[in-house]
Design a protein around this motif. Sequence first.
Motif, mmCIF file in Angstrom:
data_model
loop_
_atom_site.group_PDB
_atom_site.id
_atom_site.type_symbol
_atom_site.label_atom_id
_atom_site.label_comp_id
_atom_site.label_asym_id
_atom_site.label_seq_id
_atom_site.Cartn_x
_atom_site.Cartn_y
_atom_site.Cartn_z
ATOM 1 N N ALA A 146 38.966 45.621 42.029
ATOM 2 C CA ALA A 146 37.982 46.702 41.948
ATOM 3 C C ALA A 146 38.602 48.082 42.143
ATOM 4 C CB ALA A 146 36.885 46.481 42.992
ATOM 5 N N GLY A 147 39.926 48.152 42.293
ATOM 6 C CA GLY A 147 40.595 49.432 42.466
ATOM 7 C C GLY A 147 41.156 49.928 41.153
ATOM 8 N N ASN A 148 42.473 49.981 41.065
ATOM 9 C CA ASN A 148 43.126 50.448 39.841
ATOM 10 C C ASN A 148 42.839 49.547 38.643
ATOM 11 O OD1 ASN A 148 44.274 52.635 41.174
ATOM 12 N ND2 ASN A 148 46.128 51.496 41.725
ATOM 13 N N ALA A 149 42.483 48.287 38.932
ATOM 14 C CA ALA A 149 42.193 47.359 37.834
ATOM 15 C C ALA A 149 40.836 47.622 37.191
ATOM 16 C CB ALA A 149 42.257 45.918 38.329
ATOM 17 N N LYS A 150 39.975 48.433 37.853
ATOM 18 C CA LYS A 150 38.703 48.922 37.289
ATOM 19 C C LYS A 150 37.656 47.835 37.073
ATOM 20 C CE LYS A 150 40.541 53.043 36.899
ATOM 21 N NZ LYS A 150 40.172 54.105 37.858
ATOM 22 N N GLY A 151 37.774 46.734 37.809
ATOM 23 C CA GLY A 151 36.801 45.668 37.638
ATOM 24 C C GLY A 151 35.469 45.976 38.312
ATOM 25 N N ASP A 152 34.410 45.299 37.865
ATOM 26 C CA ASP A 152 33.072 45.416 38.436
ATOM 27 C C ASP A 152 33.014 44.557 39.702
ATOM 28 O OD1 ASP A 152 30.374 45.038 39.124
ATOM 29 O OD2 ASP A 152 29.697 45.150 37.045
ATOM 30 N N TRP A 153 32.832 45.209 40.862
ATOM 31 C CA TRP A 153 32.882 44.486 42.121
ATOM 32 C C TRP A 153 31.789 43.420 42.208
ATOM 33 C CZ3 TRP A 153 35.854 42.955 45.734
ATOM 34 C CH2 TRP A 153 35.353 42.509 46.953
ATOM 35 N N ASN A 154 30.597 43.702 41.728
ATOM 36 C CA ASN A 154 29.513 42.716 41.772
ATOM 37 C C ASN A 154 29.869 41.465 40.975
ATOM 38 O OD1 ASN A 154 27.715 44.169 43.419
ATOM 39 N ND2 ASN A 154 27.006 45.372 41.669
ATOM 40 N N LEU A 155 30.525 41.658 39.842
ATOM 41 C CA LEU A 155 30.956 40.516 39.043
ATOM 42 C C LEU A 155 32.074 39.758 39.755
ATOM 43 C CD1 LEU A 155 31.097 38.778 36.518
ATOM 44 C CD2 LEU A 155 32.436 40.577 35.405
ATOM 45 N N ILE A 156 33.015 40.479 40.327
ATOM 46 C CA ILE A 156 34.145 39.841 41.011
ATOM 47 C C ILE A 156 33.668 39.029 42.211
ATOM 48 C CG2 ILE A 156 36.257 40.294 42.347
ATOM 49 C CD1 ILE A 156 36.619 42.812 40.554
ATOM 50 N N ILE A 157 32.771 39.605 43.014
ATOM 51 C CA ILE A 157 32.279 38.883 44.188
ATOM 52 C C ILE A 157 31.502 37.647 43.751
ATOM 53 C CG2 ILE A 157 29.998 39.893 44.648
ATOM 54 C CD1 ILE A 157 32.786 39.496 47.222
ATOM 55 N N GLY A 158 30.797 37.750 42.620
ATOM 56 C CA GLY A 158 30.094 36.579 42.086
ATOM 57 C C GLY A 158 31.061 35.490 41.664
ATOM 58 N N MET A 159 32.179 35.871 41.073
ATOM 59 C CA MET A 159 33.189 34.896 40.660
ATOM 60 C C MET A 159 33.806 34.212 41.883
ATOM 61 S SD MET A 159 34.999 37.202 37.681
ATOM 62 C CE MET A 159 36.227 35.997 37.189
ATOM 63 N N ILE A 160 34.091 35.007 42.916
ATOM 64 C CA ILE A 160 34.658 34.444 44.142
ATOM 65 C C ILE A 160 33.675 33.462 44.778
ATOM 66 C CG2 ILE A 160 35.398 35.005 46.493
ATOM 67 C CD1 ILE A 160 36.473 37.674 45.341
ATOM 68 N N HIS A 161 32.392 33.834 44.777
ATOM 69 C CA HIS A 161 31.366 32.952 45.333
ATOM 70 C C HIS A 161 31.263 31.661 44.535
ATOM 71 C CE1 HIS A 161 27.204 31.376 45.464
ATOM 72 N NE2 HIS A 161 27.288 31.631 46.759
ATOM 73 N N ASP A 162 31.163 31.786 43.200
ATOM 74 C CA ASP A 162 30.918 30.615 42.366
ATOM 75 C C ASP A 162 32.115 29.675 42.296
ATOM 76 O OD1 ASP A 162 28.480 31.741 41.963
ATOM 77 O OD2 ASP A 162 28.630 31.930 39.794
ATOM 78 N N GLU A 163 33.337 30.229 42.324
ATOM 79 C CA GLU A 163 34.525 29.386 42.152
ATOM 80 C C GLU A 163 35.154 28.927 43.467
ATOM 81 O OE1 GLU A 163 35.053 28.106 39.498
ATOM 82 O OE2 GLU A 163 34.351 29.453 37.914
ATOM 83 N N LEU A 164 34.842 29.604 44.570
ATOM 84 C CA LEU A 164 35.466 29.248 45.847
ATOM 85 C C LEU A 164 34.428 28.837 46.891
ATOM 86 C CD1 LEU A 164 38.174 32.073 46.086
ATOM 87 C CD2 LEU A 164 38.494 29.738 45.294
ATOM 88 N N VAL A 165 33.586 29.773 47.302
ATOM 89 C CA VAL A 165 32.639 29.510 48.378
ATOM 90 C C VAL A 165 31.677 28.394 48.008
ATOM 91 C CG1 VAL A 165 30.803 30.525 49.789
ATOM 92 C CG2 VAL A 165 32.825 31.862 49.228
ATOM 93 N N ASN A 166 31.245 28.359 46.760
ATOM 94 C CA ASN A 166 30.303 27.333 46.309
ATOM 95 C C ASN A 166 30.905 25.937 46.349
ATOM 96 O OD1 ASN A 166 27.628 26.980 45.605
ATOM 97 N ND2 ASN A 166 27.989 27.069 43.419
ATOM 98 N N TYR A 167 32.219 25.863 46.557
ATOM 99 C CA TYR A 167 32.900 24.570 46.685
ATOM 100 C C TYR A 167 33.341 24.307 48.131
ATOM 101 C CZ TYR A 167 33.020 24.102 41.614
ATOM 102 O OH TYR A 167 32.672 23.963 40.287
ATOM 103 N N GLY A 168 32.762 25.062 49.061
ATOM 104 C CA GLY A 168 33.024 24.819 50.463
ATOM 105 C C GLY A 168 34.275 25.461 51.023
ATOM 106 N N ILE A 169 34.878 26.397 50.294
ATOM 107 C CA ILE A 169 36.100 27.055 50.754
ATOM 108 C C ILE A 169 35.735 28.341 51.494
ATOM 109 C CG2 ILE A 169 38.239 28.194 50.009
ATOM 110 C CD1 ILE A 169 38.238 26.221 47.639
ATOM 111 N N LYS A 170 36.288 28.514 52.684
ATOM 112 C CA LYS A 170 36.030 29.710 53.470
ATOM 113 C C LYS A 170 36.843 30.871 52.910
ATOM 114 C CE LYS A 170 36.290 31.596 58.160
ATOM 115 N NZ LYS A 170 36.721 31.342 59.567
#
Length: 540
Positions: A484-508
Amino acid sequence: MSNEIKYDKDSFLRLIMSNIEHNSSTSERAKEYLTGEGYKLDDIVKKGLAKIAEIQEKLSNEKQKVVNTSNVDESQYLRKGAYWTHPSVKLLMRESGNTDPLNEIKSRARNLVMKGFEMGWHGPPYDPFLLAKYLDIDIIPNDQVIDARIVPLTFETFQIQYNPLQKQTRANFSVSHEIAHTLFSDCAQTIRNREENPSENRQLEQLCNAAAAEIQLPYAMFSHDANNSDPTIEGLLQLATKYKSSLESVFIRYTEVIDKPCAVIIGIFETDEKIVLDYYTSSKSFYIKIPNGFQIPKNSIAYECISPGWTSRETISWEIFKGQSFQAFAVGISPYRKDNKPRVGILIIPMNKEANPIEEGKVMLEFGDATKPRGKGIKIIAQVVNTSGALGRGFGYSLSKNYPLVKDKLIEWKANKKEFILGTSNLVKISKDLFVFQMLAQKGLHSNGYEIPLKYNDLRNCLIDLRKTAQEIGASVHMPAIGAGNAKGDWNLIIGMIHDELVNYGIKVNIYLLPGKPFNSNQKSTLTLFKESSTWQTEK
């Protein structure tokens, strides 16, 4: 088929080597050996995985010969990936080497959505007509078709014809469904129209329905709204309105992303007094399976929902729930075309269940230094790297200063042109309980016109690899606010990806925010939990 071996590229290469050279069955040795012998790795792997899928399919078919499927609910049976016969679906399985075509088509749909985001597609609502334009798919109205169809113009170009007289939500679903057909490599062989030969094409159309739900309610973005909505029919109806989506699509996607136990039953009125299970979908934390052929008890007020939009609610304790009580919210939904039997969707929520810990299902945000992750146990520091291999003056520089091996391994990785490509990752072991996971998901250092450096699809692939690694070694994941810094990504989308691919599988997952800066409320999400009491660690 859930017990059969699933081969990926590395495991297939190890299989080859185990039959060539004793004690050399590693993927790297296999690549060196085969390349040295003049073989093309991609061709070998593609043909080999397709052959394995074909063999597994034949074995599965042999097993299924003893099963009388005439009395089995086909939709629920197919959702388990047990038996697929449609030629396009079988081709999909052979090409991908994935014996779960539902998983494969959803993955392809998510790749398509990520491509759309990179091209500027946004919402909600997410306009499938605009996505088709981005994908160079022609769209024209045609009131002679019932819903929509996709017509091949050439081997690689298509035209979607849709009925403009239908409701907008139905038109959105229809266009999304036809876009999904392009995810099959044989789409150009014939006109695809789900109203023709519905029985023969049911498996294909079912997969396209699942992909259409992914398009209407996009991966990583829908998660926030779903977890912020009331777990009631009214809450789901509001989601359908916000996204201009069909309620059935919301049902499917809601259970995939919600961090609470729930299930959705889709039933068909066989008669006025008999609702039978069409299929059901449940969240990962829902702990009861709905049996094939299940019939809704006759005293249920779900029988009142005989027309689309009619709702009812009740407390239930059906026999399959073994004495436990649930809240049930029912709503009439559209029947299948050419069947015309009423259908009903029932949202089921447990009652009197102990509340989960507040942090469960959340990405944890706190002030701190991501190079010094907190907590006990094995930890992985996740880092996004760019194709130039530069570490800059930010997190990458701080990480390499604390752990010089990180920079050395990045230089070594970059020197390998065949391995250093977008979407790949590199695991660096710092100590017995600390690792750095480098994710190559940024193209260059600066934006190029409208093209941002961060590549969402490649980040998603890296996060999937990170998940598998964390599960394998039993690690928690720690990172800065990546992308979300120099890479200019959308933070809401990134946090959703982290949630769906990691947290949703039980990873802290812990994300550390920079010190000395006020917390940006835009960084808050229903998918995150911010530790207000966290303090900045000054030690280095």
